[in-house]
Design a protein around this motif. Structure first.
Motif, mmCIF file in Angstrom:
data_model
loop_
_atom_site.group_PDB
_atom_site.id
_atom_site.type_symbol
_atom_site.label_atom_id
_atom_site.label_comp_id
_atom_site.label_asym_id
_atom_site.label_seq_id
_atom_site.Cartn_x
_atom_site.Cartn_y
_atom_site.Cartn_z
ATOM 1 N N SER A 398 -0.767 -6.142 2.441
ATOM 2 C CA SER A 398 -1.802 -6.416 2.803
ATOM 3 C C SER A 398 -2.529 -6.702 1.330
ATOM 4 O O SER A 398 -2.723 -6.077 0.374
ATOM 5 C CB SER A 398 -2.895 -5.301 3.134
ATOM 6 N N PRO A 399 -2.930 -7.983 1.303
ATOM 7 C CA PRO A 399 -3.566 -8.480 -0.031
ATOM 8 C C PRO A 399 -4.568 -7.561 -0.783
ATOM 9 O O PRO A 399 -4.787 -7.266 -1.755
ATOM 10 C CB PRO A 399 -4.025 -9.908 0.274
ATOM 11 N N ALA A 400 -5.269 -7.104 0.204
ATOM 12 C CA ALA A 400 -6.351 -5.945 -0.447
ATOM 13 C C ALA A 400 -5.909 -4.849 -0.811
ATOM 14 O O ALA A 400 -6.715 -3.989 -1.557
ATOM 15 C CB ALA A 400 -7.283 -5.878 0.718
ATOM 16 N N LEU A 401 -4.721 -4.460 -0.520
ATOM 17 C CA LEU A 401 -4.184 -3.019 -1.189
ATOM 18 C C LEU A 401 -3.211 -3.358 -2.328
ATOM 19 O O LEU A 401 -2.623 -2.439 -2.971
ATOM 20 C CB LEU A 401 -3.360 -2.452 0.019
ATOM 21 N N MET A 402 -3.096 -4.570 -2.753
ATOM 22 C CA MET A 402 -2.210 -4.762 -4.050
ATOM 23 C C MET A 402 -2.675 -4.269 -5.319
ATOM 24 O O MET A 402 -1.938 -3.910 -6.100
ATOM 25 C CB MET A 402 -2.104 -6.352 -4.136
ATOM 26 N N ARG A 403 -3.859 -3.787 -5.282
ATOM 27 C CA ARG A 403 -4.664 -3.175 -6.442
ATOM 28 C C ARG A 403 -5.349 -1.996 -5.589
ATOM 29 O O ARG A 403 -6.394 -2.351 -4.945
ATOM 30 C CB ARG A 403 -5.566 -3.873 -7.251
ATOM 31 N N HIS A 404 -4.733 -0.752 -5.721
ATOM 32 C CA HIS A 404 -5.348 0.212 -4.865
ATOM 33 C C HIS A 404 -5.031 1.720 -5.828
ATOM 34 O O HIS A 404 -4.273 1.961 -6.605
ATOM 35 C CB HIS A 404 -4.747 0.470 -3.723
ATOM 36 N N ARG A 405 -6.270 2.540 -5.543
ATOM 37 C CA ARG A 405 -6.256 3.849 -6.224
ATOM 38 C C ARG A 405 -6.548 4.936 -5.010
ATOM 39 O O ARG A 405 -7.556 4.493 -4.242
ATOM 40 C CB ARG A 405 -7.119 4.011 -7.374
ATOM 41 N N GLY A 406 -5.626 5.765 -4.962
ATOM 42 C CA GLY A 406 -6.020 6.649 -3.597
ATOM 43 C C GLY A 406 -5.346 7.986 -3.777
ATOM 44 O O GLY A 406 -4.647 8.237 -4.968
ATOM 45 N N ARG A 407 -5.683 8.940 -3.288
ATOM 46 C CA ARG A 407 -5.313 10.333 -3.245
ATOM 47 C C ARG A 407 -4.131 10.618 -2.294
ATOM 48 O O ARG A 407 -4.091 9.977 -1.314
ATOM 49 C CB ARG A 407 -6.540 11.069 -2.717
ATOM 50 N N ALA A 408 -2.996 11.256 -3.051
ATOM 51 C CA ALA A 408 -1.959 11.419 -2.365
ATOM 52 C C ALA A 408 -1.853 12.255 -1.239
ATOM 53 O O ALA A 408 -2.480 13.422 -1.581
ATOM 54 C CB ALA A 408 -0.625 11.943 -3.481
ATOM 55 N N VAL A 409 -1.252 11.925 -0.117
ATOM 56 C CA VAL A 409 -0.987 12.843 0.866
ATOM 57 C C VAL A 409 0.909 13.055 0.804
ATOM 58 O O VAL A 409 1.502 11.926 1.290
ATOM 59 C CB VAL A 409 -1.109 12.542 2.258
ATOM 60 N N VAL A 410 1.475 14.086 0.751
ATOM 61 C CA VAL A 410 2.803 14.242 0.308
ATOM 62 C C VAL A 410 3.477 14.910 1.373
ATOM 63 O O VAL A 410 2.987 15.890 1.944
ATOM 64 C CB VAL A 410 2.813 15.070 -0.969
ATOM 65 N N PHE A 411 4.636 14.288 1.834
ATOM 66 C CA PHE A 411 5.635 14.645 2.754
ATOM 67 C C PHE A 411 7.006 14.873 1.922
ATOM 68 O O PHE A 411 7.491 14.040 1.368
ATOM 69 C CB PHE A 411 5.788 13.835 3.941
ATOM 70 N N ASP A 412 7.553 16.258 1.897
ATOM 71 C CA ASP A 412 8.794 16.623 1.261
ATOM 72 C C ASP A 412 9.916 16.160 2.058
ATOM 73 O O ASP A 412 10.961 16.180 1.514
ATOM 74 C CB ASP A 412 8.710 17.951 0.673
ATOM 75 N N SER A 413 9.832 15.673 3.288
ATOM 76 C CA SER A 413 11.061 15.118 3.881
ATOM 77 C C SER A 413 10.520 14.410 5.018
ATOM 78 O O SER A 413 9.286 14.367 5.429
ATOM 79 C CB SER A 413 11.903 16.379 4.438
ATOM 80 N N ILE A 414 11.484 13.631 5.803
ATOM 81 C CA ILE A 414 11.003 12.727 6.977
ATOM 82 C C ILE A 414 10.628 13.823 8.095
ATOM 83 O O ILE A 414 9.831 13.167 8.742
ATOM 84 C CB ILE A 414 11.830 11.637 7.370
ATOM 85 N N LEU A 508 -1.734 1.833 -7.755
ATOM 86 C CA LEU A 508 -0.857 1.005 -7.536
ATOM 87 C C LEU A 508 -1.518 -0.322 -8.065
ATOM 88 O O LEU A 508 -2.578 -0.524 -7.647
ATOM 89 C CB LEU A 508 -0.553 0.923 -5.982
ATOM 90 N N ASP A 509 -0.836 -1.103 -8.995
ATOM 91 C CA ASP A 509 -1.381 -2.314 -9.437
ATOM 92 C C ASP A 509 -0.339 -3.349 -9.543
ATOM 93 O O ASP A 509 0.405 -3.623 -10.320
ATOM 94 C CB ASP A 509 -1.880 -2.072 -10.901
ATOM 95 N N VAL A 510 -0.167 -4.044 -8.244
ATOM 96 C CA VAL A 510 1.137 -4.891 -8.119
ATOM 97 C C VAL A 510 1.122 -6.072 -9.056
ATOM 98 O O VAL A 510 1.910 -6.617 -9.673
ATOM 99 C CB VAL A 510 1.449 -5.495 -6.640
ATOM 100 N N PRO A 511 -0.285 -6.781 -9.334
ATOM 101 C CA PRO A 511 -0.244 -7.830 -10.395
ATOM 102 C C PRO A 511 0.283 -7.512 -11.634
ATOM 103 O O PRO A 511 0.881 -8.316 -12.310
ATOM 104 C CB PRO A 511 -1.621 -8.373 -10.164
ATOM 105 N N ASN A 512 0.107 -6.177 -11.896
ATOM 106 C CA ASN A 512 0.372 -5.743 -13.357
ATOM 107 C C ASN A 512 1.698 -4.981 -13.407
ATOM 108 O O ASN A 512 2.245 -4.326 -14.461
ATOM 109 C CB ASN A 512 -0.717 -5.083 -14.060
ATOM 110 N N ARG A 513 2.239 -5.010 -12.129
ATOM 111 C CA ARG A 513 3.778 -4.412 -11.728
ATOM 112 C C ARG A 513 3.614 -2.653 -12.295
ATOM 113 O O ARG A 513 4.597 -2.213 -12.925
ATOM 114 C CB ARG A 513 4.729 -4.809 -12.605
#
Ligand code: FES
Length: 575
Positions: A398-414, A508-513
């Protein structure tokens, strides 16, 4: 023929001469009704077949092998079909990728140990293409690839549906209550209507395109539907051509050059190809001795627009791609960027092969001047969360998420993810970043295609359709979303991904990799100190060898001792 007559073919080390060994080699082959003059020095062509009823995408390969044989015989060769381990994506557990390298060993040793002068690789389902090409590259005989072709378009209630891509969509619709279980079941039969592999631009179609772009398959290989008569014609022409390649001593290493790999990476961007192509091309390059890195993927894909309007990035399917003109049209469109002089199995250059390609549907294959999407390539991200790299496919995000800052929700296995994702108490919102650990090459093991985790039911019900997801896993080539994959080093090796905790901020900042975990180094060091490697899922057998030797995603996930070309020297006699 003149070229060949001057040199002794490899197979003559078995079938030539009049001694006891030659008697044994010929006599046992004659029990199949092969006449004496078939051993007179003509090219012996191995047809490496991944047919299996447990690999439904390749279940039509016996027919295809017959067509190849016709071509080999017409050109004056002796065709001999042999089976190798077949990897069916839909059935194999824990994941077909765990066995890609094992199958490649089977292929390599089967080719080298037998009286073969040239090889046709019959490939289809996702892992069969890289496995066979990796094995063949480690031997380096004259080799040509024939893909089995995609299924016909799926059709559900009058609308086209695509393999995989619509499964993910339907599954979310069932979870959000917009589709009934009965409709879901009905869609099963509507999706897979004919022989062939997934007909979206998933991994199988991508890899079929990659071998065509690499120049190791005849032009047109990627898109002809499996059940179209012209697929059999392609098989027959492939059979004819491999005999010519033996006469010309045209080996894989003459085709699989750095220019060929660069072409393939650019084509992958232009077709909106699967992220899985990254690990597969890196592994194939490693076998043939071409240096290729993640940096090449980023550099060559950075300005590459996506021309193809195919699922999962777009709306059409492989059948439409074939009717529009297929991959030669894309490659002709890209000639200003590609290495047009790269040599191919046809004996001609890429530019010559595609010179007469015509676009019959610019809605499916957009021209370079008006691409379908601007950003087609694979972006390679780096940062303290992925020191050796991670990848994302912008055209499926999604173009709107290509630069994004967010809080992690972590799963340690599938399994942890599955237990937790629909818990109404789970603290997660549309801005959260879902993080999945321990699904990398060693961790799963086999680097499962679970990176495109489904969204929580409660957010789906609110109409949320995409969120940032990060893992060391892979994702199905038919999948989509803002999904960061292949994080290296992986969590099971103690990579920084293992140290993420619920609530950490991730940028996550895709334009700046860039992929950055906003936790200071001292805290990360404390967490690393407390980190313990997960217990292996299985001890002993192939899986132990795999886990011990598998390389990370940025190195192609090959086994360390399989990297490189070991050649085609004739093994010594044992009778
Ligand atoms: Fe075989 Fe998709 S399951 S190609």
């Amino acid at each position: 023929m003149t070229e060949t007559k001057k040199r002794t073919l490899r197979s003559q080390h078995w079938f030539g001469g009049n001694d006891k060994d030659a008697f044994i080699h010929r006599s046992w082959m004659k029990n199949q009704g092969i006449p004496d003059d078939a051993f007179d020095g003509r090219p012996v062509i191995g047809i490496c077949n991944t047919w299996s009823e447990l690999t439904p995408c390749n279940a039509h390969f016996r027919d295809l092998a017959e067509a190849v044989k016709r071509g080999v015989l017409e050109a004056g060769g002796l065709p001999v079909e042999f089976p190798v381990m077949s990897l069916g994506e839909s059935n194999l557990r824990p994941t077909a990728m765990l066995f890609r390298n094992l199958a490649s060993m089977d292929v390599e040793e089967s080719i080298r140990a037998n009286p073969l002068d040239g090889v046709v690789l019959l490939t289809g389902c996702d892992k069969t293409t890289p496995a066979l090409l990796m094995g063949a590259a480690s031997v380096d005989l004259p080799t040509i690839v024939l893909s089995g072709g995609p299924m016909l378009n799926g059709n559900y209630r009058g609308k086209p549906i695509g393999s995989g891509t619509d499964v993910w969509k339907f599954s979310e619709e069932v979870r959000s209550g917009r589709m009934t279980q009965t409709q879901f079941k009905e869609a099963e039969s509507c999706m897979s209507r004919s022989a062939g592999h997934c007909m979206t631009m998933g991994t199988a179609s991508t890899m079929a395109a990659m071998v065509e772009a690499l120049g190791v398959a005849l032009p047109g290989n990627a898109a002809i539907p499996a059940v179209d008569a012209r697929r059999k014609l392609q098989a027959q022409m492939t059979g004819r051509r491999i005999v010519g390649m033996v006469h010309e001593d045209l080996r894989l290493s003459h085709v699989l050059t750095r220019a060929a790999f660069e072409n393939a990476i650019m084509v992958n961007g232009a077709i909106g190809g699967s992220t899985n192509a990254v690990v597969h091309l890196l592994a194939i390059a490693g076998r043939i001795g071409v240096e290729l890195t993640l940096a090449d993927w980023d550099r060559l894909g950075r300005d590459m627009p996506c021309l193809l309007n195919l699922m999962p990035s777009g709306q059409y399917l492989m059948e439409d791609f074939y009717y529009a003109g297929g991959l030669p049209v894309v490659m002709r469109e890209l000639l200003g960027k590609l290495h047009g002089a790269a040599f191919t199995v046809t004996g001609a250059s890429v530019a010559d092969n595609v010179a007469h390609a015509e676009n019959f549907n610019p809605e499916v294959i957009h021209p370079l001047a008006a691409p379908f999407k601007d950003d087609g390539g694979i972006a390679v991200l780096k940062g303290n969360l992925a020191p050796r790299g991670a990848i994302i496919k912008p055209s499926a995000a999604s173009p709107a998420l290509m630069r994004h800052r967010g809080r992690a929700v972590v799963f340690d296995s599938i399994e942890h993810y599955k237990r937790r994702i629909d818990d109404p108490e789970l603290e997660i919102d549309a801005d959260s970043v879902m993080v999945l650990q321990n699904c990398g090459p060693k961790g799963y093991p086999g680097m499962a295609e679970v990176g495109n985790m489904g969204l929580p039911k409660k957010l789906l019900a609110q109409g949320v359709t995409d969120m940032v997801r990060i893992s060391d896993a892979r994702m199905s080539g038919t999948a989509f979303g803002t999904v960061v994959l292949h994080v290296a080093p992986e969590a099971a090796m103690g990579g920084p991904l293992a140290l993420v905790r619920d609530g950490d901020m991730i940028e996550l900042d895709v334009p700046n990799r860039r992929l950055h975990l906003e936790v200071d180094d001292a805290e990360l060091a404390r967490r690393k100190e407390a980190w313990r490697a997960p217990e292996p899922a299985m001890r002993g057998g192939y899986q132990s060898m795999y886990t011990e030797h598998v390389l990370q995603a940025d190195q192609g996930v090959d086994l360390d001792f399989l990297v490189g070309c070991r050649g085609s020297a004739v093994p010594r006699e044992s009778h």
